[in-house]
Design a protein around this motif. Structure first.
Motif, mmCIF file in Angstrom:
data_model
loop_
_atom_site.group_PDB
_atom_site.id
_atom_site.type_symbol
_atom_site.label_atom_id
_atom_site.label_comp_id
_atom_site.label_asym_id
_atom_site.label_seq_id
_atom_site.Cartn_x
_atom_site.Cartn_y
_atom_site.Cartn_z
ATOM 1 N N GLU A 36 -8.228 -13.366 68.456
ATOM 2 C CA GLU A 36 -7.801 -12.015 68.082
ATOM 3 C C GLU A 36 -7.697 -11.143 69.331
ATOM 4 N N LEU A 37 -6.689 -10.321 69.363
ATOM 5 C CA LEU A 37 -6.411 -9.493 70.525
ATOM 6 C C LEU A 37 -6.496 -8.019 70.142
ATOM 7 N N ASN A 38 -7.288 -7.266 70.900
ATOM 8 C CA ASN A 38 -7.301 -5.814 70.767
ATOM 9 C C ASN A 38 -6.135 -5.307 71.613
ATOM 10 N N VAL A 39 -5.006 -5.046 70.968
ATOM 11 C CA VAL A 39 -3.763 -4.739 71.678
ATOM 12 C C VAL A 39 -3.892 -3.481 72.521
ATOM 13 N N GLU A 40 -4.494 -2.428 71.993
ATOM 14 C CA GLU A 40 -4.616 -1.182 72.756
ATOM 15 C C GLU A 40 -5.494 -1.364 74.001
ATOM 16 N N ARG A 41 -6.562 -2.098 73.877
ATOM 17 C CA ARG A 41 -7.432 -2.351 75.035
ATOM 18 C C ARG A 41 -6.706 -3.220 76.062
ATOM 19 N N TYR A 42 -6.018 -4.252 75.581
ATOM 20 C CA TYR A 42 -5.253 -5.122 76.475
ATOM 21 C C TYR A 42 -4.200 -4.299 77.223
ATOM 22 N N LYS A 43 -3.480 -3.446 76.512
ATOM 23 C CA LYS A 43 -2.450 -2.593 77.113
ATOM 24 C C LYS A 43 -3.068 -1.700 78.190
ATOM 25 N N TYR A 44 -4.196 -1.098 77.890
ATOM 26 C CA TYR A 44 -4.878 -0.205 78.822
ATOM 27 C C TYR A 44 -5.275 -0.967 80.102
ATOM 28 N N ILE A 45 -5.874 -2.130 79.942
ATOM 29 C CA ILE A 45 -6.327 -2.919 81.096
ATOM 30 C C ILE A 45 -5.141 -3.450 81.896
ATOM 31 N N TYR A 46 -4.137 -3.987 81.203
ATOM 32 C CA TYR A 46 -2.970 -4.562 81.870
ATOM 33 C C TYR A 46 -2.223 -3.497 82.666
ATOM 34 N N GLU A 47 -1.987 -2.336 82.049
ATOM 35 C CA GLU A 47 -1.271 -1.266 82.740
ATOM 36 C C GLU A 47 -2.090 -0.726 83.914
ATOM 37 N N GLY A 48 -3.407 -0.646 83.753
ATOM 38 C CA GLY A 48 -4.251 -0.194 84.859
ATOM 39 C C GLY A 48 -4.161 -1.135 86.044
ATOM 40 N N TYR A 49 -4.163 -2.434 85.767
ATOM 41 C CA TYR A 49 -4.065 -3.430 86.835
ATOM 42 C C TYR A 49 -2.692 -3.373 87.507
ATOM 43 N N ILE A 50 -1.642 -3.421 86.713
ATOM 44 C CA ILE A 50 -0.284 -3.444 87.254
ATOM 45 C C ILE A 50 0.020 -2.174 88.038
ATOM 46 N N ASN A 51 -0.376 -1.032 87.511
ATOM 47 C CA ASN A 51 -0.058 0.224 88.182
ATOM 48 C C ASN A 51 -0.898 0.471 89.427
ATOM 49 N N ALA A 52 -1.914 -0.342 89.653
ATOM 50 C CA ALA A 52 -2.675 -0.264 90.903
ATOM 51 C C ALA A 52 -1.967 -1.018 92.028
ATOM 52 N N LEU A 53 -0.985 -1.850 91.688
ATOM 53 C CA LEU A 53 -0.261 -2.644 92.683
ATOM 54 C C LEU A 53 0.893 -1.847 93.283
ATOM 55 N N GLU A 119 6.026 -7.758 78.882
ATOM 56 C CA GLU A 119 6.159 -7.603 77.433
ATOM 57 C C GLU A 119 5.062 -8.387 76.732
ATOM 58 N N LEU A 120 4.599 -7.844 75.632
ATOM 59 C CA LEU A 120 3.642 -8.516 74.769
ATOM 60 C C LEU A 120 4.330 -8.720 73.428
ATOM 61 N N TYR A 121 4.374 -9.962 72.970
ATOM 62 C CA TYR A 121 4.977 -10.288 71.677
ATOM 63 C C TYR A 121 3.851 -10.641 70.713
ATOM 64 N N LYS A 122 3.903 -10.075 69.546
ATOM 65 C CA LYS A 122 2.890 -10.427 68.554
ATOM 66 C C LYS A 122 3.554 -10.576 67.196
ATOM 67 N N ASN A 123 2.871 -11.316 66.308
ATOM 68 C CA ASN A 123 3.408 -11.508 64.974
ATOM 69 C C ASN A 123 2.376 -11.122 63.928
ATOM 70 N N ALA A 124 2.747 -11.270 62.689
ATOM 71 C CA ALA A 124 1.890 -10.863 61.574
ATOM 72 C C ALA A 124 0.618 -11.693 61.483
ATOM 73 N N GLU A 125 0.619 -12.868 62.074
ATOM 74 C CA GLU A 125 -0.550 -13.755 61.985
ATOM 75 C C GLU A 125 -1.463 -13.641 63.205
ATOM 76 N N LYS A 126 -1.330 -12.556 63.956
ATOM 77 C CA LYS A 126 -2.178 -12.281 65.120
ATOM 78 C C LYS A 126 -2.005 -13.290 66.251
ATOM 79 N N LEU A 127 -0.852 -13.905 66.300
ATOM 80 C CA LEU A 127 -0.530 -14.792 67.423
ATOM 81 C C LEU A 127 0.196 -13.938 68.452
#
Length: 142
Positions: A36-53, A119-127
């Motif tokens: 299971e993925l916490n999408v908002e947390r993942y987005k926050y961490i990913y953007e923080g990392y990328i925008n530091a580069l 990009e992050l792709y997700k489906n109804a089954e949390k994949l």
């Protein structure tokens, strides 16, 4: 801020400029996220990392026939989240792999920002899958 390209970067820039339909320098990653993925947390961490580069703030400009890195410290990359309604795992995987293959074969325009795409792709089954694309070797020279 503008920074002159290194000789190695100039060679890759000129190759890409002269071979606009060639995507051989593109790198596209496609990673399946298990569990299971916490999408908002993942987005926050990913953007923080990328925008530091620094490379996330760059595109190429040409002035008087000389290419430069155009660095804009105010640029912020955002993770695009694409929500598919597919409940069928196989159909979802097929769509995501087709998108990744299309991105891999589409040349990146070095004059346009962003040069890194996420990009992050997700489906109804949390994949979920995450993909990013950039020009290989070019950023190794920064």
């Amino acid at each position: 801020m503008k920074i002159k390209l290194t000789k190695a970067q100039e060679k890759i820039y000129n190759f890409i400029r002269l071979n606009k339909n060639d995507a051989s320098y593109n790198i596209t990653y496609l990673c399946e996220i298990l569990g299971e993925l916490n999408v908002e947390r993942y987005k926050y961490i990913y953007e923080g990392y990328i925008n530091a580069l620094d490379v996330a703030k760059v595109n190429i400009v040409v002035e008087e026939k000389i290419p430069y890195h155009n660095v804009d410290e105010n640029r912020k990359n955002q993770l695009r989240i694409i929500d598919f309604t597919d409940k069928d795992r196989a159909a979802f995987q097929k769509k995501v792999k087709a998108i990744a293959n299309m991105r891999k074969s589409t040349p990146i325009d070095l004059s346009k920002w962003p040069l890194l795409e996420f990009e992050l792709y997700k489906n109804a089954e949390k994949l979920s899958y995450v993909t990013d694309q950039y020009v290989t070797h070019y950023y190794r020279c920064l």
